[in-house]
Design a protein around this motif. Structure first.
Motif, PDB file in Angstrom:
ATOM      1  N   LEU A   8       0.827  -1.203   0.000  1.00  0.00           N
ATOM      2  CA  LEU A   8       0.000   0.000   0.000  1.00  0.00           C
ATOM      3  C   LEU A   8       0.865   1.259   0.000  1.00  0.00           C
ATOM      4  O   LEU A   8       0.523   2.264  -0.647  1.00  0.00           O
ATOM      5  N   GLU A   9       1.990   1.203   0.692  1.00  0.00           N
ATOM      6  CA  GLU A   9       2.901   2.349   0.702  1.00  0.00           C
ATOM      7  C   GLU A   9       3.471   2.587  -0.688  1.00  0.00           C
ATOM      8  O   GLU A   9       3.575   3.742  -1.149  1.00  0.00           O
ATOM      9  N   ASP A  10       3.834   1.498  -1.386  1.00  0.00           N
ATOM     10  CA  ASP A  10       4.357   1.635  -2.743  1.00  0.00           C
ATOM     11  C   ASP A  10       3.274   2.166  -3.682  1.00  0.00           C
ATOM     12  O   ASP A  10       3.555   3.021  -4.540  1.00  0.00           O
ATOM     13  N   ALA A  11       2.061   1.652  -3.546  1.00  0.00           N
ATOM     14  CA  ALA A  11       0.966   2.107  -4.405  1.00  0.00           C
ATOM     15  C   ALA A  11       0.734   3.606  -4.238  1.00  0.00           C
ATOM     16  O   ALA A  11       0.533   4.335  -5.216  1.00  0.00           O
ATOM     17  N   LEU A  12       0.768   4.066  -2.995  1.00  0.00           N
ATOM     18  CA  LEU A  12       0.586   5.491  -2.729  1.00  0.00           C
ATOM     19  C   LEU A  12       1.740   6.305  -3.326  1.00  0.00           C
ATOM     20  O   LEU A  12       1.522   7.373  -3.924  1.00  0.00           O
ATOM     21  N   HIS A  13       2.950   5.780  -3.172  1.00  0.00           N
ATOM     22  CA  HIS A  13       4.122   6.468  -3.731  1.00  0.00           C
ATOM     23  C   HIS A  13       4.007   6.561  -5.247  1.00  0.00           C
ATOM     24  O   HIS A  13       4.254   7.633  -5.827  1.00  0.00           O
ATOM     25  N   TRP A  14       3.644   5.452  -5.917  1.00  0.00           N
ATOM     26  CA  TRP A  14       3.509   5.471  -7.371  1.00  0.00           C
ATOM     27  C   TRP A  14       2.437   6.473  -7.797  1.00  0.00           C
ATOM     28  O   TRP A  14       2.644   7.241  -8.734  1.00  0.00           O
ATOM     29  N   ARG A  15       1.310   6.442  -7.114  1.00  0.00           N
ATOM     30  CA  ARG A  15       0.203   7.313  -7.494  1.00  0.00           C
ATOM     31  C   ARG A  15       0.622   8.779  -7.440  1.00  0.00           C
ATOM     32  O   ARG A  15       0.401   9.557  -8.380  1.00  0.00           O
ATOM     33  N   ARG A  16       1.260   9.160  -6.359  1.00  0.00           N
ATOM     34  CA  ARG A  16       1.620  10.566  -6.206  1.00  0.00           C
ATOM     35  C   ARG A  16       2.805  10.953  -7.084  1.00  0.00           C
ATOM     36  O   ARG A  16       2.889  12.092  -7.546  1.00  0.00           O
ATOM     37  N   GLN A  17       3.690  10.009  -7.351  1.00  0.00           N
ATOM     38  CA  GLN A  17       4.783  10.289  -8.276  1.00  0.00           C
ATOM     39  C   GLN A  17       4.235  10.518  -9.686  1.00  0.00           C
ATOM     40  O   GLN A  17       4.669  11.445 -10.394  1.00  0.00           O
ATOM     41  N   LEU A  18       3.294   9.678 -10.100  1.00  0.00           N
ATOM     42  CA  LEU A  18       2.688   9.856 -11.416  1.00  0.00           C
ATOM     43  C   LEU A  18       1.907  11.160 -11.490  1.00  0.00           C
ATOM     44  O   LEU A  18       1.909  11.839 -12.525  1.00  0.00           O
ATOM     45  N   HIS A  19       1.255  11.515 -10.384  1.00  0.00           N
ATOM     46  CA  HIS A  19       0.506  12.776 -10.378  1.00  0.00           C
ATOM     47  C   HIS A  19       1.455  13.968 -10.525  1.00  0.00           C
ATOM     48  O   HIS A  19       1.136  14.941 -11.202  1.00  0.00           O
ATOM     49  N   ARG A  20       2.599  13.875  -9.872  1.00  0.00           N
ATOM     50  CA  ARG A  20       3.566  14.972  -9.900  1.00  0.00           C
ATOM     51  C   ARG A  20       4.202  15.111 -11.291  1.00  0.00           C
ATOM     52  O   ARG A  20       4.638  16.200 -11.670  1.00  0.00           O
ATOM     53  N   GLN A  21       4.251  14.018 -12.049  1.00  0.00           N
ATOM     54  CA  GLN A  21       4.888  14.047 -13.365  1.00  0.00           C
ATOM     55  C   GLN A  21       3.907  13.585 -14.448  1.00  0.00           C
ATOM     56  O   GLN A  21       4.101  12.551 -15.079  1.00  0.00           O
ATOM     57  N   PRO A  22       2.855  14.361 -14.697  1.00  0.00           N
ATOM     58  CA  PRO A  22       1.838  13.952 -15.678  1.00  0.00           C
ATOM     59  C   PRO A  22       2.357  14.097 -17.107  1.00  0.00           C
ATOM     60  O   PRO A  22       3.203  14.948 -17.399  1.00  0.00           O
ATOM     61  N   GLU A  23       1.826  13.255 -17.982  1.00  0.00           N
ATOM     62  CA  GLU A  23       2.230  13.301 -19.389  1.00  0.00           C
ATOM     63  C   GLU A  23       1.005  13.140 -20.275  1.00  0.00           C
ATOM     64  O   GLU A  23       0.102  12.352 -19.986  1.00  0.00           O
TER      65      GLU A  23
END
Length: 385
Positions: A8-23
């Motif tokens: 769950l920690e990784d999922a949250l990290h991925w989600r927010r990382q992707l949000h921070r770097q949208p394409e």
């Protein structure tokens, strides 16, 4: 079934990382690299190249059926107005539809299923580019998605503001409307604005035509049919005292039945060809490739419903809901393969901002719900003999 805190920690990290770097669509290079790397670390077979930036991770676990789970990856050309610490770092681009959350959920589900393996068969985890108006799903199908990766069924989810967190909505038929975009060009004769009789005014025709097109849903279709005709752009003219030579109108058509879609398109063509004539103006219509109706197949929809009842409880499952007049290019995958598309409620204690809103942010409380749902769906659809 318990999900590990680390997952769950990784999922949250991925989600927010992707949000921070949208394409934007077909530009999801960082996103697809992150997804491919994590799938490889999980031990899946990883395939790249379809539609440019798509990623497909394959998890085989003995004999059995083959299914696909799809998440979209692209962002929107919107300037984010939210103030979260993971807000977009790319000016003019943001994840305003939750594709960051969809991708993080599917990536975490792949890791969970690779660890538990309580199924017999094969799962393809499909990370699709360019869902927002650019037809990434159609491009993947055209480039051989289901020839290279044959599947018995394919599934997709979307977070849904307006439904409470922990709820799910699915239909045995239409979930989302078709989408067609049009461009109407009106050709007149330019003249001085003080001497309109010496020209042919396409501006007046544009006004008449915009109003006339609204009579298609209200007067040319049955009240039981579902259609929306929206003119969203009008371009023409340069000088304030000159009647222009040409006017261009653009807009969209949304329908829930294929026959209605065909009829609306034909009626628009007829209006454009005939209405301008008494004004001395001519018109022509160009159609841009659209999406078909997102219509679920009966058996996969029933599968989603059964898993939802077991996972979320009867009180949280909405069956045969009103479809949305928005559109979804997952419809192109379901034209080629049986499948089902469903909504997961996104509203927490406070309602979510709408999709495609500059203040929208994916509800991270959905992450464990989505991961568990994908795991349960795979285990029910691919049971161990």
């Amino acid at each position: 079934m318990t999900l590990s805190p680390a997952l769950l920690e990784d999922a949250l990290h991925w989600r927010r990382q992707l949000h921070r770097q949208p394409e934007l669509g077909y530009q999801e290079h960082h996103t697809s690299n992150l997804i491919a790397r994590e799938l490889e670390l999980t031990g899946l077979q990883v395939f790249r190249g379809l539609a440019g930036t798509a990623v497909i991770g394959t998890l085989e676990n003995g004999p059995g059926p083959v299914i696909g789970l799809r998440a979209d990856m692209d962002a929107l050309p919107i300037t984010e107005k939210g103030e979260v610490e993971w807000r977009s770092a790319t000016p003019g681009v943001m994840h305003a539809c939750g594709h960051d959350g969809h991708s993080a959920i599917l990536l975490a589900a792949a890791r969970q299923l690779a660890a538990t393996r309580q199924f017999s068969g094969t799962v393809h985890f499909i990370f699709q580019p360019a869902e927002e108006n650019l037809g990434g799903a159609r491009k993947m199908v055209e480039e051989g998605l289901f020839q290279r990766f044959p599947m018995d069924a394919v599934y997709a989810m979307h977070n849904w503001p307006g439904l409470p967190l922990g709820s799910l909505a699915v239909n045995p038929g239409a979930m989302m409307a078709s989408l067609d975009s049009f461009e109407i060009t009106l050709h007149g004769k330019s003249c001085h604005a003080a001497m309109p009789e010496s020209g042919a005014d396409p501006m007046v025709v544009a006004a008449e035509l915009i109003l006339a097109l609204q009579t298609i849903p209200s007067r040319r279709l049955s009240p039981l049919s579902s259609a929306v005709v929206s003119v969203t752009q009008i371009h023409g003219g340069e000088a304030i005292n000159v009647i222009p030579e040409q006017i261009v109108l653009r807009g969209t058509v949304r329908c829930l039945q294929p026959a209605v879609r065909d009829k609306v398109r034909a009626l628009i063509d007829e209006f454009v060809a005939t209405l301008p004539r008494p004004f001395g103006v001519s018109g022509e219509t160009s159609w841009l490739p659209g999406y078909p109706v997102t219509a679920n197949h009966a058996a996969p929809a029933e599968q989603v419903r059964a898993v939802a009842l077991a996972t979320l409880g009867e009180e949280n499952v909405h069956w045969q809901v009103n479809p949305s007049m928005a559109s979804e290019d997952f419809a192109c995958m379901m034209e080629a393969c049986p499948g089902a598309y469903f909504w997961l409620g996104a509203d927490g204690e406070e309602p979510s901002a709408p999709l495609h809103n500059a203040r929208y942010d994916f509800n991270d409380a959905l992450l464990p719900i989505g991961i568990r749902f994908w795991q349960n769906l795979v285990e029910q659809a691919l049971p161990i003999a």
